[in-house]
Structures are given as structure tokens and as C-alpha cells.
Design a protein around this motif. Sequence first.
Motif, PDB file in Angstrom:
ATOM      1  N   VAL A 141       0.828  -1.200   0.000  1.00 19.81           N
ATOM      2  CA  VAL A 141       0.000   0.000   0.000  1.00 19.81           C
ATOM      3  C   VAL A 141       0.866   1.254   0.000  1.00 19.81           C
ATOM      4  N   MET A 142       1.968   1.222   0.759  1.00 20.85           N
ATOM      5  CA  MET A 142       2.852   2.377   0.833  1.00 20.85           C
ATOM      6  C   MET A 142       3.846   2.409  -0.316  1.00 20.85           C
ATOM      7  N   PHE A 143       4.307   1.247  -0.735  1.00 22.44           N
ATOM      8  CA  PHE A 143       5.342   1.163  -1.760  1.00 22.44           C
ATOM      9  C   PHE A 143       4.800   1.557  -3.133  1.00 22.44           C
ATOM     10  N   ALA A 144       3.621   1.056  -3.468  1.00 24.16           N
ATOM     11  CA  ALA A 144       3.092   1.233  -4.820  1.00 24.16           C
ATOM     12  C   ALA A 144       2.926   2.693  -5.226  1.00 24.16           C
ATOM     13  N   PRO A 145       2.278   3.560  -4.402  1.00 25.01           N
ATOM     14  CA  PRO A 145       2.115   4.942  -4.856  1.00 25.01           C
ATOM     15  C   PRO A 145       3.413   5.734  -4.889  1.00 25.01           C
ATOM     16  N   LEU A 146       4.468   5.220  -4.234  1.00 24.09           N
ATOM     17  CA  LEU A 146       5.747   5.914  -4.260  1.00 24.09           C
ATOM     18  C   LEU A 146       6.584   5.521  -5.471  1.00 24.09           C
ATOM     19  N   VAL A 147       6.554   4.225  -5.828  1.00 25.29           N
ATOM     20  CA  VAL A 147       7.320   3.781  -6.993  1.00 25.29           C
ATOM     21  C   VAL A 147       6.575   4.091  -8.294  1.00 25.29           C
ATOM     22  N   ALA A 148       5.272   4.269  -8.198  1.00 25.29           N
ATOM     23  CA  ALA A 148       4.471   4.519  -9.399  1.00 25.29           C
ATOM     24  C   ALA A 148       4.938   5.737 -10.191  1.00 25.29           C
ATOM     25  N   PRO A 149       5.302   6.865  -9.537  1.00 24.86           N
ATOM     26  CA  PRO A 149       5.756   8.014 -10.329  1.00 24.86           C
ATOM     27  C   PRO A 149       7.012   7.737 -11.146  1.00 24.86           C
ATOM     28  N   LEU A 150       7.868   6.828 -10.686  1.00 22.89           N
ATOM     29  CA  LEU A 150       9.050   6.492 -11.476  1.00 22.89           C
ATOM     30  C   LEU A 150       8.632   5.833 -12.791  1.00 22.89           C
ATOM     31  N   ILE A 151       7.692   4.896 -12.692  1.00 23.95           N
ATOM     32  CA  ILE A 151       7.161   4.261 -13.905  1.00 23.95           C
ATOM     33  C   ILE A 151       6.412   5.283 -14.747  1.00 23.95           C
ATOM     34  N   GLY A 152       5.584   6.096 -14.090  1.00 26.67           N
ATOM     35  CA  GLY A 152       4.834   7.114 -14.816  1.00 26.67           C
ATOM     36  C   GLY A 152       5.735   8.133 -15.481  1.00 26.67           C
ATOM     37  N   GLY A 153       6.838   8.499 -14.807  1.00 27.82           N
ATOM     38  CA  GLY A 153       7.764   9.455 -15.392  1.00 27.82           C
ATOM     39  C   GLY A 153       8.418   8.938 -16.661  1.00 27.82           C
ATOM     40  N   LEU A 154       8.815   7.669 -16.631  1.00 30.41           N
ATOM     41  CA  LEU A 154       9.430   7.067 -17.820  1.00 30.41           C
ATOM     42  C   LEU A 154       8.432   6.985 -18.965  1.00 30.41           C
ATOM     43  N   LEU A 155       7.201   6.578 -18.658  1.00 33.54           N
ATOM     44  CA  LEU A 155       6.178   6.480 -19.702  1.00 33.54           C
ATOM     45  C   LEU A 155       5.832   7.857 -20.275  1.00 33.54           C
ATOM     46  N   ALA A 156       5.620   8.825 -19.369  1.00 33.34           N
ATOM     47  CA  ALA A 156       5.216  10.158 -19.820  1.00 33.34           C
ATOM     48  C   ALA A 156       6.309  10.828 -20.650  1.00 33.34           C
ATOM     49  N   GLN A 157       7.551  10.642 -20.246  1.00 33.76           N
ATOM     50  CA  GLN A 157       8.647  11.298 -20.944  1.00 33.76           C
ATOM     51  C   GLN A 157       8.846  10.738 -22.351  1.00 33.76           C
TER      52      GLN A 157
END
Length: 397
Positions: A141-157
Motif C-alpha cells: 500500500v505504501m510502496f506502490a504509490p511511491l514507486v508509481a511516479p518512477l514508472i509514470g515518469g518514464l512512460l510520460a517522458q
Amino acid sequence: MTRSPLFQLVFSIVVMVSVGQMAQTMFVPGMADMATQLKAEPGQLQAIMACYLIPYGLFQFIYGPLSDRFGRKPPLLAGLALFCLGALLATQASSLTQLLTATFIQGMGTAAAGALCRSIPRDYFEGQPLIQANAIISMAVMFAPLVAPLIGGLLAQHFGWQSVYWGLLVMGATALGVITLRYQESLPIEKRKPQPVLAAYRHVLSNRQFVCYMVCLVATLGGVIAFEAVAGILYGDLLGFSPIWVSILFILPIPGSLAGSYFASQCRSRRRLSAIAIATLGSGALLILVPALFDLLLAWTLVIGSILVFFSAGALFPTFTSKAVEPFPHHAGVAGALLGGAQNLGAGMITLVMSAIPLFGQGSIGALLLVTALMVSFALKFAGQEEATEDMSNSTI
């Protein structure tokens, strides 16, 4: 349970809850591009998280009683399917209104996992084993929303902000497949409770200790989500970091969260655990707040302060969740729905309010986190008084 079924159970819960948690923050690195393409102000995009969290909270009140009556698996499958629909609609959004609507649908769907990730462990465990199981789930629950922006950043960029929602669609479909194939119903027909919904809610809410622990969880999650909502703006717009650096700074609190959950699974004294967690939460809040009093915006105080805050949350979530649901083996769905619904609804309302008022650097979030620490401290003190009164009554009887 044997080791293999236990592993399958925890794995299934982690998969289903992680998807919903990642949807909270995976879009954060792409907020600047989203604002440009959707012709919206950056501050308005905080409403995305609010439009996700409010239905995420409200619909848990529906899924919980349904799961007590019809079993855990049917609501889970329906909710995950609805989440996938919302993610698909988000990929096609051409305005902020359309994106908010799609996000609302995602929140409606993932509410099923949010409620039942607290109820399913109670179908199997109690006492310290329940805390240990919830500690593992809390890490996700705590890990997922924190690591998610790293994945989102790579996808968005590399592929644009719409690719974030394509990624969530794939994750949601994967979770739907895992639950369909791997999760075995944990609430057999003979244990289901056909009690009217309002009566079930009254029964759970009549327990004052439950209410106290629920307040603690609402306050703690509200502080965490509020930090997540403004961190992208603080790191990106005000401090000028790139999307990748915003993602990296976002995931730095992960060790604190994991350490807090591990500490909760090992500590046998709940009083000692609570005292340490509250002191850590207050220290993190002050570290973020104090520089703002001198009109400073310092990345290192945000990072270290967030690590302390997330350590506290990692320790408090599994402990208070277990303590709250333990008295309700036949109303675990309702108890889980109340906990999850109140937490996410409260967090969503806090985020919505923060999106409507000016952002005063890191002072706003620091002050909110300090209020959170005080709320947890007072609610926990009252819960302790209730426990002492109950113990005296039982000994008299």
C-alpha cells in the motif's frame, strides 16, 4: 494454512491493492504536459487525485457489506473490471472534465480492492499473525504509490501522459486475471452474514475503540496523501526538478515505509510502537514546517521529513488496521469498508481543499502533518482509556 496457500493469498491481495494505489500517483510526473494539453492550471490537476480518492472512499461502503453477504470474490472482479474501464476512458480524454470523469470511474472500481484488502486477512488470521499479514500488505500500500511516479515518469517522458493510463489498464487487467485464476473464496457460504447493512454498520461503529483507530488511520493517510499531492508541485514547479528527478525524489521515502512496516511486524509492544511512530511523525512534520517559517524551500528537508512521515505511516497502518478489525470476525467486510472508505474519503476531501487554496511552499504541508500527529496522539490516548475501562469491567465481571 500451509505456506503455499498463504503465499497465494498474500500475493493476490498485494496485486489487487497495488494497482489501485499506483493509480493515485502514477500520473504525477506528467502533470505539466497534462496541464498544457488539457488547457488547465497546474494547481487544478490536484483535483485528479481528489476525484479518484473520493469515490475510492465512498464505494468501499458498498463493497464491504456486499462481500459479507455474497463473498469476497464477486465484488473484487466487478470492481477491477470497472477500474479497467476507467483507465481506458482516461486514455481518450481530451479535456480536464473528461479525465476527471474517467478517474472517478477508476476510483469507483478500485474501491473493491481497497475495502477487501482489510477484510480478507481477517478471514484467516487474528492477533500477531494478523498484524504480520497486514504489515506485508501495508508495504504494498505504501510502496506502490511511491514507486508509481518512477514508472509514470518514464512512460510520460517517452510516450506522452496518455501512456500512463495505458499502463494502468494493463496492470488492472493483470490483477483481474490473477484474482480470477489464483484467489480462492475466503468467506464460505456458511460464514456469510445476511444482516441488514445499516444494522451491521451500527454494530461496528458502536465499538468506540474501532472509531478511535479509524480516526488515527484517517489522519495518517490524509497526511500521506496530502504530501503526495503537493510533492510533485513542490519538486517540479517550485524547485524546478525534471520529471525523472521528481520521480526519484518521490520514491526516496520507500525505505522509511518498508522499515516502518517491518518494525510493526516485529514489535510485540503496541504501546511502544505507537509512541515511536507518533514521535517520528511529529519530527517529520516539524522538519518540513520549520524552514517555511523562515521563508525557505529546501529539498533535503522535504525528503528527510517525508522519510520520517512514511516510516510512521508504515508502522501505524498494519497495527491500527489489525486492532480495529480484530473484534469483528463476522463483520470483517463492513469493518474493512469503514476503515478504507473513511481513510480515502477523508484523504480525498483534504486533497480537494488543498487544491482550492494557495500553496504556501512547504509550510502548508508541514502544518497539516503536524496537525495529523496531534490528532493521532489524542485519538490513541482515548482508545487506550477505552481499553483500560473495558479491562476493568471484564475483571469485575
